[in-house]
Design an enzyme around this catalytic site. Structure first.
Site, PDB file in Angstrom:
ATOM      1  N   CYS A 115      38.396  68.842  11.418  1.00  0.00           N
ATOM      2  CA  CYS A 115      37.751  67.920  12.371  1.00  0.00           C
ATOM      3  C   CYS A 115      36.597  67.136  11.738  1.00  0.00           C
ATOM      4  O   CYS A 115      36.280  66.033  12.175  1.00  0.00           O
ATOM      5  CB  CYS A 115      37.225  68.673  13.575  1.00  0.00           C
ATOM      6  SG  CYS A 115      38.484  69.690  14.298  1.00  0.00           S
ATOM      7  N   HIS A 262      33.325  63.537  17.407  1.00  0.00           N
ATOM      8  CA  HIS A 262      34.704  63.980  17.211  1.00  0.00           C
ATOM      9  C   HIS A 262      35.253  64.360  18.579  1.00  0.00           C
ATOM     10  O   HIS A 262      34.599  65.077  19.344  1.00  0.00           O
ATOM     11  CB  HIS A 262      34.732  65.174  16.250  1.00  0.00           C
ATOM     12  CG  HIS A 262      35.996  65.965  16.353  1.00  0.00           C
ATOM     13  ND1 HIS A 262      37.229  65.385  16.244  1.00  0.00           N
ATOM     14  CD2 HIS A 262      36.221  67.290  16.587  1.00  0.00           C
ATOM     15  CE1 HIS A 262      38.165  66.313  16.395  1.00  0.00           C
ATOM     16  NE2 HIS A 262      37.573  67.471  16.605  1.00  0.00           N
ATOM     17  N   ASN A 292      42.991  65.688  21.117  1.00  0.00           N
ATOM     18  CA  ASN A 292      42.175  65.920  19.912  1.00  0.00           C
ATOM     19  C   ASN A 292      43.056  65.614  18.699  1.00  0.00           C
ATOM     20  O   ASN A 292      44.046  66.304  18.465  1.00  0.00           O
ATOM     21  CB  ASN A 292      41.708  67.384  19.917  1.00  0.00           C
ATOM     22  CG  ASN A 292      40.900  67.760  18.682  1.00  0.00           C
ATOM     23  OD1 ASN A 292      40.988  67.121  17.642  1.00  0.00           O
ATOM     24  ND2 ASN A 292      40.131  68.824  18.790  1.00  0.00           N
TER      25      ASN A 292
HETATM   26  N1  ACO Z   1      47.294  75.978  31.005  1.00  0.00           N
HETATM   27  C1  ACO Z   1      47.012  76.874  31.964  1.00  0.00           C
HETATM   28  N2  ACO Z   1      46.314  78.020  31.742  1.00  0.00           N
HETATM   29  C2  ACO Z   1      45.877  78.219  30.491  1.00  0.00           C
HETATM   30  C3  ACO Z   1      46.143  77.322  29.437  1.00  0.00           C
HETATM   31  C4  ACO Z   1      46.883  76.152  29.747  1.00  0.00           C
HETATM   32  N3  ACO Z   1      47.173  75.234  28.820  1.00  0.00           N
HETATM   33  N4  ACO Z   1      45.585  77.803  28.306  1.00  0.00           N
HETATM   34  C5  ACO Z   1      44.990  78.955  28.621  1.00  0.00           C
HETATM   35  N5  ACO Z   1      45.176  79.226  29.936  1.00  0.00           N
HETATM   36  C6  ACO Z   1      44.696  80.359  30.712  1.00  0.00           C
HETATM   37  C7  ACO Z   1      44.424  81.569  29.842  1.00  0.00           C
HETATM   38  O1  ACO Z   1      45.590  82.321  29.620  1.00  0.00           O
HETATM   39  C8  ACO Z   1      43.404  82.312  30.685  1.00  0.00           C
HETATM   40  O2  ACO Z   1      44.093  83.024  31.686  1.00  0.00           O
HETATM   41  P1  ACO Z   1      43.597  84.502  32.157  1.00  0.00           P
HETATM   42  O3  ACO Z   1      42.221  84.270  32.695  1.00  0.00           O
HETATM   43  O4  ACO Z   1      44.595  84.877  33.144  1.00  0.00           O
HETATM   44  O5  ACO Z   1      43.599  85.310  30.897  1.00  0.00           O
HETATM   45  C9  ACO Z   1      42.618  81.204  31.383  1.00  0.00           C
HETATM   46  O6  ACO Z   1      43.444  80.028  31.304  1.00  0.00           O
HETATM   47  C10 ACO Z   1      41.292  80.931  30.731  1.00  0.00           C
HETATM   48  O7  ACO Z   1      41.506  80.841  29.305  1.00  0.00           O
HETATM   49  P2  ACO Z   1      40.342  80.604  28.310  1.00  0.00           P
HETATM   50  O8  ACO Z   1      40.910  80.505  26.952  1.00  0.00           O
HETATM   51  O9  ACO Z   1      39.289  81.606  28.586  1.00  0.00           O
HETATM   52  O10 ACO Z   1      39.863  79.183  28.819  1.00  0.00           O
HETATM   53  P3  ACO Z   1      38.601  78.385  28.390  1.00  0.00           P
HETATM   54  O11 ACO Z   1      37.823  78.059  29.599  1.00  0.00           O
HETATM   55  O12 ACO Z   1      37.906  78.994  27.237  1.00  0.00           O
HETATM   56  O13 ACO Z   1      39.258  77.028  27.916  1.00  0.00           O
HETATM   57  C11 ACO Z   1      39.677  75.900  25.855  1.00  0.00           C
HETATM   58  C12 ACO Z   1      40.095  77.017  26.772  1.00  0.00           C
HETATM   59  C13 ACO Z   1      39.914  74.567  26.570  1.00  0.00           C
HETATM   60  C14 ACO Z   1      40.510  75.944  24.600  1.00  0.00           C
HETATM   61  C15 ACO Z   1      38.173  76.042  25.545  1.00  0.00           C
HETATM   62  O14 ACO Z   1      37.903  77.346  25.074  1.00  0.00           O
HETATM   63  C16 ACO Z   1      37.702  75.065  24.539  1.00  0.00           C
HETATM   64  O15 ACO Z   1      37.689  73.875  24.775  1.00  0.00           O
HETATM   65  N6  ACO Z   1      37.255  75.536  23.397  1.00  0.00           N
HETATM   66  C17 ACO Z   1      36.790  74.674  22.344  1.00  0.00           C
HETATM   67  C18 ACO Z   1      37.931  74.427  21.542  1.00  0.00           C
HETATM   68  C19 ACO Z   1      37.858  73.094  20.938  1.00  0.00           C
HETATM   69  O16 ACO Z   1      37.227  72.190  21.387  1.00  0.00           O
HETATM   70  N7  ACO Z   1      38.550  73.057  19.865  1.00  0.00           N
HETATM   71  C20 ACO Z   1      38.637  71.918  19.177  1.00  0.00           C
HETATM   72  C21 ACO Z   1      37.425  71.757  18.307  1.00  0.00           C
HETATM   73  S1  ACO Z   1      37.759  72.141  16.792  1.00  0.00           S
HETATM   74  C22 ACO Z   1      38.943  71.102  16.339  1.00  0.00           C
HETATM   75  O17 ACO Z   1      38.950  69.982  16.755  1.00  0.00           O
HETATM   76  C23 ACO Z   1      39.989  71.630  15.443  1.00  0.00           C
END
Ligand code: ACO
Length: 335
Positions: A115, A262, A292
């Protein structure tokens, strides 16, 4: 002494639009969850047979950037190509662009900083120009994520986030050192390398070992992301590295005309915007349309902001990124 400045920008995204509803046909997800957690409405995916690859999309974006810089391919002295999804394990995409664009036997360098890759590429190109070695350097960020994601429910927390596309910039010699790239700030923390990674195949686990050592339902040739850990680190590092750049140039947050973060997750950009009390006009986001796109996200966003007239001569433009490595970076540019 010279500075470098961006003289041309270009972007290319595949035509194939994939909406959140399209993804919900493939896995257990829905538009509401994706928009609420990430801000993403749709992204582009390469379609088999559409003639695109990481290098080819990069070349298409580069062609536009070179034209807008008023240059020809023969004026480019070096290529720096940032990607985490190269067409081949080796060689890199830079040499492919050199060939695709019919350029002379100029140097081509690939940057593997995910990234933050585009800012690392920009900082590298900037140094080659500042030292007087080169006059015009082509920098590209391009990704073909869709080919390597798990589009089953198992991979949903990663695969809904990423999209394909490319952006490019021409960096050229600028004699007025009060203009152009004022400074870049680069960091890494390898301690967290595996928190956002693609572990195999690799020299640690070649294909036979991958298959032998892992259960069929969890072969690690798909990206792994510890989402919440990445999120928490991202908001801290984004803020730090923006401040580091501003302080280095005796600037304040109020001096920012345009912040191009980013496009990791709209929630991360909004956190940074709120923290620095920036208005909607001071921050550019387009993750809603493209997801992304990792190394491509900053040059795609920068190109679109410029195309929409949101960046004018004399503006203070700040680029900032955080991602896998972990790596993070910023650049402060006087446009
Ligand atoms: N659709 C529906 N439900 C989903 C999905 C989906 N696509 N993905 C996960 N879930 C569910 C999970 O299974 C979980 O269910 P559970 O509570 O029954 O176990 C629930 O949703 C919550 O999951 P979390 O992973 O805890 O959700 P979170 O609020 O953390 O959101 C996310 C996930 C969007 C990935 C978040 O953590 C995030 O944005 N993190 C930063 C990641 C990022 O920005 N990465 C890119 C930067 S680095 C780069 O660019 C390479």
């Amino acid at each position: 002494m010279y500075n470098s400045k961006i003289t041309g920008l270009g972007k290319y995204v595949p035509e194939n639009v994939v909406t959140n509803d399209d993804l919900s046909q493939l896995m257990d997800t829905n538009d509401e969850w994706i928009q609420e957690r990430t801000g993403i409405k749709e992204r582009r995916h390469i379609k088999k047979g559409d003639g695109n690859s990481t290098a080819k999309m990069g070349a298409k974006a580069a062609e536009i950037a070179i034209k807008r810089a008023g240059l020809t391919n023969n004026d480019i002295d070096m290529i720096v190509f940032a990607t985490l999804s190269p067409d081949y394990y080796f060689p890199g995409c830079g040499v492919q662009v050199q060939h695709l664009m019919g350029m002379d036997t100029i140097p081509a360098l690939d940057v593997r900083n995910q990234c933050s890759g585009f800012i690392y590429a920009l900082a590298t190109a900037d140094q080659f120009i500042k030292s007087g070695m080169y006059k015009n350097v082509l920098i590209i960020g391009s990704e073909n994520h869709s080919g390597g994601l798990d589009f089953t429910t198992r991979g949903r927390s990663v695969s809904v986030i990423f999209g394909d596309g490319a952006g490019a910039a021409v960096l050229s010699r600028e004699e007025d050192t009060s203009k152009g790239v004022l400074s870049s700030h680069l960091h890494s923390q390898g301690e967290h390398a595996l928190e956002l990674s693609l572990k195999g195949p690799s020299t640690e686990q070649w294909v036979p070992e991958l298959i032998e050592n892992n259960p069929q339902e969890n072969i690690p040739y798909y990206p792994y992301m510890n989402g919440q850990f990445v999120f928490k680190n991202a908001v801290v590092r984004f803020s730090e590295v923006i401040m580091e750049g501003l302080e280095k140039n005796n600037l304040n947050v109020t001096d920012i005309d345009m912040l191009i973060p980013h496009q990791a997750n709209l929630r991360i950009s909004q956190f940074v915007q709120k923290k620095f009390k920036l208005t909607e006009d001071q921050v550019f986001n387009n993750i809603q349309k493209y997801g992304n796109t990792t190394a491509a996200s900053i040059p795609i966003a920068l190109t679109e902001a410029w195309e929409n007239g949101k960046i004018k001569e004399g503006d203070t433009v700040v680029l900032a990124a955080f991602g896998s490595g972990f790596t993070w970076a910023s650049s402060i540019i006087k446009w």
